[in-house]
Design a protein around this motif. Structure first.
Motif, mmCIF file in Angstrom:
data_model
loop_
_atom_site.group_PDB
_atom_site.id
_atom_site.type_symbol
_atom_site.label_atom_id
_atom_site.label_comp_id
_atom_site.label_asym_id
_atom_site.label_seq_id
_atom_site.Cartn_x
_atom_site.Cartn_y
_atom_site.Cartn_z
ATOM 1 N N ARG A 1 50.553 23.288 43.011
ATOM 2 C CA ARG A 1 49.407 22.379 43.187
ATOM 3 C C ARG A 1 49.842 21.099 43.903
ATOM 4 N NH1 ARG A 1 47.136 21.122 37.512
ATOM 5 N NH2 ARG A 1 45.669 19.856 38.735
ATOM 6 N N ILE A 2 51.002 20.586 43.519
ATOM 7 C CA ILE A 2 51.509 19.362 44.134
ATOM 8 C C ILE A 2 51.838 19.597 45.608
ATOM 9 C CG2 ILE A 2 53.439 17.726 44.131
ATOM 10 C CD1 ILE A 2 53.518 18.164 41.029
ATOM 11 N N LEU A 3 52.428 20.742 45.904
ATOM 12 C CA LEU A 3 52.753 21.039 47.303
ATOM 13 C C LEU A 3 51.496 21.127 48.159
ATOM 14 C CD1 LEU A 3 55.650 23.653 46.955
ATOM 15 C CD2 LEU A 3 55.818 21.231 47.559
ATOM 16 N N TYR A 4 50.434 21.710 47.613
ATOM 17 C CA TYR A 4 49.180 21.778 48.367
ATOM 18 C C TYR A 4 48.568 20.386 48.536
ATOM 19 C CZ TYR A 4 49.152 26.861 48.439
ATOM 20 O OH TYR A 4 49.466 28.181 48.690
ATOM 21 N N TYR A 5 48.748 19.533 47.533
ATOM 22 C CA TYR A 5 48.323 18.131 47.680
ATOM 23 C C TYR A 5 49.093 17.492 48.835
ATOM 24 C CZ TYR A 5 48.243 13.092 46.805
ATOM 25 O OH TYR A 5 48.135 11.725 46.960
ATOM 26 N N ASN A 6 50.395 17.738 48.874
ATOM 27 C CA ASN A 6 51.217 17.162 49.939
ATOM 28 C C ASN A 6 50.767 17.640 51.309
ATOM 29 O OD1 ASN A 6 52.686 15.964 47.912
ATOM 30 N ND2 ASN A 6 54.443 17.341 48.062
ATOM 31 N N ILE A 7 50.475 18.918 51.414
ATOM 32 C CA ILE A 7 50.024 19.470 52.693
ATOM 33 C C ILE A 7 48.709 18.815 53.124
ATOM 34 C CG2 ILE A 7 49.168 21.569 53.806
ATOM 35 C CD1 ILE A 7 51.174 23.057 51.850
ATOM 36 N N ALA A 8 47.802 18.656 52.173
ATOM 37 C CA ALA A 8 46.503 18.046 52.485
ATOM 38 C C ALA A 8 46.660 16.607 52.956
ATOM 39 C CB ALA A 8 45.593 18.096 51.260
ATOM 40 N N HIS A 9 47.717 15.934 52.479
ATOM 41 C CA HIS A 9 47.936 14.540 52.841
ATOM 42 C C HIS A 9 49.077 14.367 53.845
ATOM 43 C CE1 HIS A 9 45.555 14.118 49.153
ATOM 44 N NE2 HIS A 9 45.191 12.945 49.634
ATOM 45 N N GLU A 10 49.478 15.464 54.488
ATOM 46 C CA GLU A 10 50.507 15.441 55.543
ATOM 47 C C GLU A 10 51.822 14.815 55.062
ATOM 48 O OE1 GLU A 10 48.204 14.937 59.653
ATOM 49 O OE2 GLU A 10 47.795 13.279 58.265
ATOM 50 N N ILE A 11 52.194 15.144 53.842
ATOM 51 C CA ILE A 11 53.445 14.635 53.268
ATOM 52 C C ILE A 11 54.496 15.726 53.408
ATOM 53 C CG2 ILE A 11 54.572 13.725 51.201
ATOM 54 C CD1 ILE A 11 51.720 12.921 50.232
ATOM 55 N N ASP A 12 55.462 15.515 54.288
ATOM 56 C CA ASP A 12 56.463 16.541 54.593
ATOM 57 C C ASP A 12 57.704 16.447 53.714
ATOM 58 O OD1 ASP A 12 54.869 17.456 56.714
ATOM 59 O OD2 ASP A 12 55.744 15.995 58.094
ATOM 60 N N LEU A 13 57.820 15.359 52.971
ATOM 61 C CA LEU A 13 59.038 15.071 52.212
ATOM 62 C C LEU A 13 58.721 15.086 50.723
ATOM 63 C CD1 LEU A 13 62.017 14.106 52.793
ATOM 64 C CD2 LEU A 13 61.161 11.776 52.549
ATOM 65 N N TYR A 14 59.471 15.893 49.961
ATOM 66 C CA TYR A 14 59.176 16.009 48.532
ATOM 67 C C TYR A 14 60.437 16.364 47.752
ATOM 68 C CZ TYR A 14 57.224 17.844 44.146
ATOM 69 O OH TYR A 14 56.948 18.082 42.826
ATOM 70 N N ARG A 15 60.597 15.715 46.592
ATOM 71 C CA ARG A 15 61.704 16.042 45.691
ATOM 72 C C ARG A 15 61.163 16.796 44.482
ATOM 73 N NH1 ARG A 15 64.709 11.230 42.905
ATOM 74 N NH2 ARG A 15 65.254 10.765 45.063
ATOM 75 N N PHE A 16 61.650 18.001 44.299
ATOM 76 C CA PHE A 16 61.260 18.795 43.137
ATOM 77 C C PHE A 16 61.760 18.142 41.848
ATOM 78 C CE2 PHE A 16 61.506 22.358 46.294
ATOM 79 C CZ PHE A 16 60.192 22.778 46.192
ATOM 80 N N SER A 17 61.065 18.392 40.777
ATOM 81 C CA SER A 17 61.539 18.002 39.459
ATOM 82 C C SER A 17 62.740 18.856 39.079
ATOM 83 C CB SER A 17 60.433 18.189 38.415
ATOM 84 O OG SER A 17 60.967 18.105 37.102
ATOM 85 N N SER A 18 63.744 18.233 38.494
ATOM 86 C CA SER A 18 64.899 18.986 37.992
ATOM 87 C C SER A 18 64.588 19.680 36.673
ATOM 88 C CB SER A 18 66.100 18.053 37.811
ATOM 89 O OG SER A 18 66.664 17.723 39.058
ATOM 90 N N SER A 19 63.422 19.374 36.104
ATOM 91 C CA SER A 19 63.039 19.930 34.807
ATOM 92 C C SER A 19 62.083 21.113 34.935
ATOM 93 C CB SER A 19 62.397 18.839 33.937
ATOM 94 O OG SER A 19 63.292 17.763 33.743
ATOM 95 N N LEU A 20 62.131 21.794 36.075
ATOM 96 C CA LEU A 20 61.229 22.934 36.270
ATOM 97 C C LEU A 20 61.453 24.020 35.231
ATOM 98 C CD1 LEU A 20 61.255 23.403 40.167
ATOM 99 C CD2 LEU A 20 59.404 22.496 38.756
ATOM 100 N N VAL A 21 62.711 24.198 34.834
ATOM 101 C CA VAL A 21 63.058 25.273 33.897
ATOM 102 C C VAL A 21 63.639 24.682 32.618
ATOM 103 C CG1 VAL A 21 64.388 27.381 33.549
ATOM 104 C CG2 VAL A 21 63.572 26.787 35.847
ATOM 105 N N PRO A 22 62.972 24.832 31.488
ATOM 106 C CA PRO A 22 63.502 24.274 30.235
ATOM 107 C C PRO A 22 64.770 24.985 29.777
ATOM 108 C CG PRO A 22 61.567 25.634 29.810
ATOM 109 C CD PRO A 22 61.679 25.504 31.299
ATOM 110 N N LEU A 23 65.736 24.193 29.322
ATOM 111 C CA LEU A 23 66.984 24.689 28.724
ATOM 112 C C LEU A 23 67.747 25.649 29.641
ATOM 113 C CD1 LEU A 23 65.654 25.317 25.088
ATOM 114 C CD2 LEU A 23 66.838 23.292 25.968
ATOM 115 N N ALA A 24 67.617 25.443 30.935
ATOM 116 C CA ALA A 24 68.233 26.357 31.903
ATOM 117 C C ALA A 24 69.755 26.350 31.826
ATOM 118 C CB ALA A 24 67.793 26.004 33.314
ATOM 119 N N THR A 25 70.343 25.197 31.489
ATOM 120 C CA THR A 25 71.801 25.106 31.462
ATOM 121 C C THR A 25 72.355 24.891 30.053
ATOM 122 O OG1 THR A 25 71.690 22.711 31.911
ATOM 123 C CG2 THR A 25 71.871 24.181 33.813
#
Length: 317
Positions: A53-77
């Motif tokens: 959803r956030i990426l589509y927001y970025n596309i709609a607002h011509e935002i080419d630069l984005y940092r993903f959250s490091s917390s996408l996956v709980p307890l991954a490490t």
């Protein structure tokens, strides 16, 4: 000189769209074996959906630069969990990757402050490698390795910067080469300044991200105009233009803390300095108000005489 702007993790204004929903190990431990996996998958699915959803927001607002959250996956490490978070979400990772590729987005990760390679304790280095591997796996699953980056700090000084930097170089050898290729280093607000970080990057052939707020907070030398060309040159061997981090102090008393928005007066000296180099680069906004702070700053910069706005989130000067 063209500058693109982006922001970190959450798009404020989107309803219930946090990509960083978590599951604590304490809560996880209280669940049954079946419930544990279901909960891990449920939260990960939410975070990935919100990221789309956030990426589509970025596309709609011509935002080419984005940092993903490091917390996408709980307890991954977490050593007592360490679950396969790629296979169950193969289609979701690929879908996110397709969005990134189709719209030529520049994406990155920024692991937390505990991902460091200067510690005297071997387990800290082992955990740092694991965390870098976690971020690398996500970029690989998204097929975003062409331009995706993982940014960290050098680490602690432990009372002796020279020995600690030497340890950094030694410990970094434990990081797989294919992961190191996607690594960047950033100057600190307390410990390693611009010069020390730059020298480390040049020695390891790692691109350096200049954090201007950190520079102002940890400015042992006032020679940024001297170092800036060299900082930009560290990007010559990777397939992308330089990146800079921008934020403003919350107050004089809390100078190192990020303010809600970015003050134009605070960053204008840097922008004028960069203009002298006539080098295209990207700016990641690290203000508390995320995308809202980015939009406001772009508006203000675009109002400067001689600056031309070329998209919703980019300017030419």
């Amino acid at each position: 000189m063209k500058i693109r702007f982006g922001y970190v993790a959450s798009a404020l204004g989107l309803w219930d769209a946090s990509p960083s929903k978590i599951l604590t190990f304490t809560r996880y431990s209280k669940l049954s074996k079946h419930e544990r996996m279901e909960k891990l998958k449920s939260i990960t699915a939410q975070n990935l959906q919100h990221t789309k959803r956030i990426l589509y927001y970025n596309i709609a607002h011509e935002i080419d630069l984005y940092r993903f959250s490091s917390s996408l996956v709980p307890l991954a490490t977490h050593p007592e969990v360490m679950w396969d978070f790629i296979t169950p979400f193969k289609n979701e990772w690929e879908e996110i990757g397709n969005i990134v590729q189709n719209f030529k987005l520049r994406v990155s990760f920024h692991p937390n402050q505990f991902t460091l390679f200067t510690s005297q304790r071997e387990e800290v280095t082992i955990n740092a490698v694991k965390d870098m591997e976690y971020h690398y796996k996500m970029l690989k699953a998204m097929n975003a390795l062409d331009t995706g980056l993982i940014n960290i700090h050098i680490g602690g000084a432990y009372g002796d910067k020279i020995k600690s930097i030497n340890r950094f170089h030694q410990n970094l050898q434990k990081l797989p080469v294919e992961i190191k290729k996607h690594m960047t280093l950033e100057n600190d607000d307390k410990t390693y300044d611009v010069r020390e970080t730059l020298i480390t990057c040049e020695k390891e052939n790692i691109p350096m991200i200049l954090d201007y707020h950190h520079y102002m907070a940890n400015n042992v030398e006032s020679d940024l105009p001297l170092y800036l060309p060299r900082i930009f040159e560290t990007w010559n061997n990777v397939n992308n233009i330089p990146k800079v981090h921008i934020s403003s102090p919350k107050s004089e008393q809390a100078y190192r803390s990020h303010a809600d928005f970015v003050t134009l007066d605070f960053v204008l000296p840097f922008l004028k300095m960069a203009k002298e180099l006539n080098q295209d680069f990207d700016i990641m906004i690290e203000a508390k108000q995320k995308n809202l702070a980015m939009h406001r700053l772009v508006d203000e910069i675009a109002s400067i005489r001689g600056v031309k706005r070329i998209s919703s989130s980019s300017v030419e000067w």
